[in-house]
Design an enzyme around this catalytic site. Structure first.
Site, PDB file in Angstrom:
ATOM      1  N   GLU A   9      62.949  30.125  29.134  1.00 21.80           N
ATOM      2  CA  GLU A   9      61.994  29.523  28.212  1.00 21.80           C
ATOM      3  C   GLU A   9      62.603  29.474  26.810  1.00 21.80           C
ATOM      4  O   GLU A   9      63.362  30.372  26.425  1.00 21.80           O
ATOM      5  CB  GLU A   9      60.699  30.343  28.171  1.00 21.80           C
ATOM      6  CG  GLU A   9      59.952  30.367  29.490  1.00 21.80           C
ATOM      7  CD  GLU A   9      58.886  31.445  29.518  1.00 21.80           C
ATOM      8  OE1 GLU A   9      57.790  31.137  30.007  1.00 21.80           O
ATOM      9  OE2 GLU A   9      59.150  32.570  29.078  1.00 21.80           O
ATOM     10  N   HIS A  35      61.801  39.432  28.230  1.00 20.64           N
ATOM     11  CA  HIS A  35      61.571  38.544  27.094  1.00 20.64           C
ATOM     12  C   HIS A  35      62.284  39.065  25.850  1.00 20.64           C
ATOM     13  O   HIS A  35      62.284  40.266  25.593  1.00 20.64           O
ATOM     14  CB  HIS A  35      60.071  38.448  26.793  1.00 20.64           C
ATOM     15  CG  HIS A  35      59.328  37.528  27.707  1.00 20.64           C
ATOM     16  ND1 HIS A  35      58.687  36.394  27.263  1.00 20.64           N
ATOM     17  CD2 HIS A  35      59.120  37.572  29.041  1.00 20.64           C
ATOM     18  CE1 HIS A  35      58.117  35.771  28.291  1.00 20.64           C
ATOM     19  NE2 HIS A  35      58.369  36.473  29.375  1.00 20.64           N
TER      20      HIS A  35
END
Length: 339
Positions: free
Chosen positions: A110, A41
């Protein structure tokens, strides 16, 4: 081919800094876990108390401190922040350093990780096509000595990955998916499939697993041709209120896809998650004070056909979790599935 039953640890990169997280991975190996997976991430789900160490250098450091556990990403996006050629180079290097221990888990990504860098966030069909093309290019770079590639989204000219694992030590590619299209793709071309627990049972029985079988059949592959990995979200503690409250930091997971799909700011994700009652925050997790109940609920995923169960605990005391789960749950699971 018989896929062995394995139990792994999900290192919560969104919740801990790199040094602390590496210590947990080392302890996971000591406590008998078979694998350690980490998300890649750029930003965490929560701004306050959040972390986001880079997965690739972290895997390299953990590989040097461990000797047995499999190490992988769950998952990395090879289509926006990284050119697929760079992903091929990075994981070839990890594969040479730690042969037979590295797994490249890939997904479509994402908004939280890509939009902040000024990247436009395309619709799901384009993200899916980018993933397919990226995997094709990564595999060509691992297989061929010189690669000139002209795709829709990516290209290379006379590219060579000079340091890569030998043919029998190649890094397996797993595809992470929560929908049927990418799940079918995993069945067709991947070495493994990754999904997450805690959703409606019908999603697995009526959509995802049939899509996986369909992909395998289309490619002429056996039902057990690939590893089937599921991240099982668990909250285990002798005190029930503590077990429930541990899930609070991971409340964003309980937001629906519609509620979080286009959010790129951890502050906004945190705000929406804070509005959820604790019962909803805990809804994705197996929350119980009883080790036998944990075993029974985990066994449901084994019965569905998952062979690689990676446990994600939401609490801030990961050492306590690893020691308790390693001592009380893993032996019960291995006894239950001794065959």
């Amino acid at each position: 081919m018989t896929i062995p039953l394995r139990f792994g640890y999900k290192a919560s990169a969104e919740q801990f800094g790199p040094r602390e997280l590496a210590d947990f991975a080392v302890l996971a190996e000591e406590m008998g876990f078979d694998s350690v997976f980490v998300s890649d991430h750029l930003q965490p789900w929560m701004h306050d108390g959040g972390h986001a160490p880079a997965a690739v250098p972290w895997l390299g450091a953990v590989g040097a401190r461990t000797s047995r556990v499999l190490l992988g990403t769950s998952v990395l996006t090879p289509t926006f922040r990284y050119h697929p050629g760079v992903v091929a180079q990075m994981f070839a290097t990890l594969g040479v350093l730690y042969p037979g221990r590295i797994i490249l888990g890939l997904g479509t990504g994402e908004a939280l990780n890509e939009v902040t860098l000024g990247l436009e966030w395309p619709d799901p069909p384009e993200r899916f096509q980018r993933l397919k093309e990226a995997i094709t290019l990564i595999e060509k770079l691992w297989d061929d000595e010189r690669v000139t590639f002209e795709g829709t989204y990516y290209s290379t000219k006379d590219a060579t990955i000079y340091d890569r694992p030998s043919e029998d030590e190649k890094v397996p590619i797993y595809i992470g998916a929560s929908g049927p299209a990418a799940t079918r793709l995993a069945g067709r071309i991947a070495d493994g499939y990754i999904t997450t627990s805690g959703k409606a049972a019908e999603l697995y029985t009526d959509t995802l697993l049939p899509a996986l079988r369909e992909g395998l059949e289309k490619a002429g592959r056996a039902d057990d041709a690939i590893d089937t990995l599921i991240e099982v979200k668990v909250s285990y503690h002798p005190d029930h209120d503590t077990a429930m409250e541990k899930t609070r930091f991971w409340a964003p997971l309980a937001l629906s896809p519609e509620e979080k799909r286009d959010i790129h700011d951890p502050l906004e994700m945190q705000r929406r998650a804070a509005e959820l009652p604790i019962e909803r925050a805990a809804s994705r997790f197996i929350v119980s004070t009883d080790p036998e109940e944990h075993v029974e609920k985990i066994a449901e995923y084994v019965d569905l056909g998952f062979r690689h169960l990676v446990f994600h605990d939401p609490g801030h005391d990961q050492e306590e979790f690893l020691r308790m789960y390693g001592a009380e749950i893993l032996p019960r699971l291995r006894a239950r599935f001794a065959e």
